[in-house]
Design a protein around this motif. Sequence first.
Motif: not given
Lengths: 319, 348
Positions: A280-281, A283-285, B14, B17-18, B21
């Motif tokens: 997940w991290l 994909v997100s950051y 942050l 963003g999570l 997704t």
Amino acid sequence: MPLWLDLLIRVVAVVAGFLVVPLVVGQMEHKVMAHMQGRLGPMYAGAFHGWAQLVADGLKFVQKENITPRDADKRVFHLAPVVALFPYLIVLLAVPLGPGGLVAQRLDIGLFFVLAVLGVGVVAVLMSAWASANKYSLLGGLRGAAQLLGYELPLVLSAASVAMAAGTLSLPGIVEAWRPWWLLWQAPAALVFFVSGLAEIRRPPFDMPIADSELVFGYMTEYTGLRFAFFLLAEYVGIVVIAALTTVLFLGGWHGPAADQLGWLWTLVKVFAVAFVVIWLRVSYPRLREDQLQRLCWLVLVPVALGQLILTAAVKVAL
Amino acid sequence: MSEHPGRRTPGKGLVDGLAVTLKTMTRRSGTQQYPDVEPDLPPRSRGVIALLEENCTVCMLCARECPDWCIYIDSHKEEVVVPGAARARQRNVLDRFDIDFSLCMYCGICIEVCPFDALHWTPEFEYAETDVLDLLHDKNRLGDWMQTVPPPPAHDVLGEPSKEETTAARKAAGPGAATPAKVARPAASARPAAARPGAPAAAARPPAQVRPATAGGLQATPSPATPATPASPPTPATPATPPTPASPPTPPSPPSPASPASPASPASDAGPVEESGAPTVPPPASASPSGAQPTIDAPKAPVAEAKQAAAEQPLAAAPDQPAAQPYGGEQPGTGTRGPGEPDEGTER
């Protein structure tokens, strides 16, 4: 049960887990990342939602030509993928799956052993980077060395906090001593351990050494075929290892309802949950810049880890 | 880390963003699994052009209008001996009809321009080739595409009826009859209505008043086509013509030039002649055809009405034809022109 049979069962079980769980995580990464980006991901290999995609990838990698650059240091070049992969296999030996000695090798200094072996990863990065005779590889390798050495410190400090709280270095011992309120008590350490663990396995957003958009995959640039597949497998095993260590140290391992019977299941569920967060991290950051990377390590994670040590000691003394 | 001035709580970006997704993951993905699942194409999709060879008369309109000249037509003439006919008929036989889809830009002009519905769009699009030369589809291949032509989509309920329908309905009802299309044209009636108030007597046939412009316009266009339907026009035309000869008497008040000006009388003379016999001679293209047509009654009656209106209240007609006003009507202009023109004049 004779000793050799016992040993054989344990080793075979660990190798099977070593081969299967990373593939499951890899498939999960394909699917989760695809759906987080509004795609479907692999759909064809294996006929049902592409479950065999990674198997097909492995078959493809086996068939690829094995190229070694002319100027490469051949022996080191060939050895590096194994060095990258092997430590993770060793680490899995010491990770407890369930209560009652459901662990391949019960070590009294399990935590120490695990952290020491994990540190070998930096050697593999430097070996592959230098032996490739490629400037991108070298740049990536040096970035990786700086990153791994830097993040080793918060990793060890946060793990030390748990060891201090549990009063033991044995991984099963730590899980047995674990209590649910530790989730709160050790939360900063857990966060620091998880983030620096991400950096240790060079996962996005800490993939500066690989940085395919600027360094063309860094130290993996010159690798093809099976050796490249080893590096990729090492990445997935790395996810499993970091997720397993986070689970064991901070999330209570096999603790949960009906832990005596279903302890192994709880451990696996927690491992996959943490692996999901890793994906997940990713994909997100976006990727951290090199200076941001070092700044995060030295100015945020290390102080937090030290503060957590003080807090742990204080609570321990007070109790 | 987050030193951005606009951001209040550190780490909010942050978490956002999570959340993005995670939210995307729970939604259905928009991926179309094309080779496995056929795409749901919208109506009137432009995939490939199909040829209905039987409808093609080799008029070459499509080939001439094609912007990139990708239609190739060859044909020859064939004599067909009809048993009852005086002499053999000639007809065109299509030898070759190729469309080069490597040149085609899918503008659809050929399909638009085909007067006989020989070309159709079909939504099929899977005809890629490894060799560009194979993209030249001959008439057999184009004919095979006909099986994939979808039925035309239903007519829009809110849209105005199609031209074909209204024409057919009018022809079936006979000229001058109040068809739904005529009644349902308030916009058309509104404009002549300004000239109308002065002519209540003539307003006895309101639907016919509505018609002048539209009927004149429509009949001017189908005038070449009227020979095709010789059966219906003549019969209604005969009862309809009497009013027109009557019209010259009706406007006695307007200046005399008006009555000769309305070539209705010559037209009415010509009308029966043409009805009786030879529509083969095409009328001159300019304005006369509508007057020369057997079905002219509709335009003519309004002409009379318009003249009445102009005679009784010249000012009332003024908004409609400002140019003609000084003359107290349309007489000089119409005199020189045909009877079809005054309709246009009143319309404008």
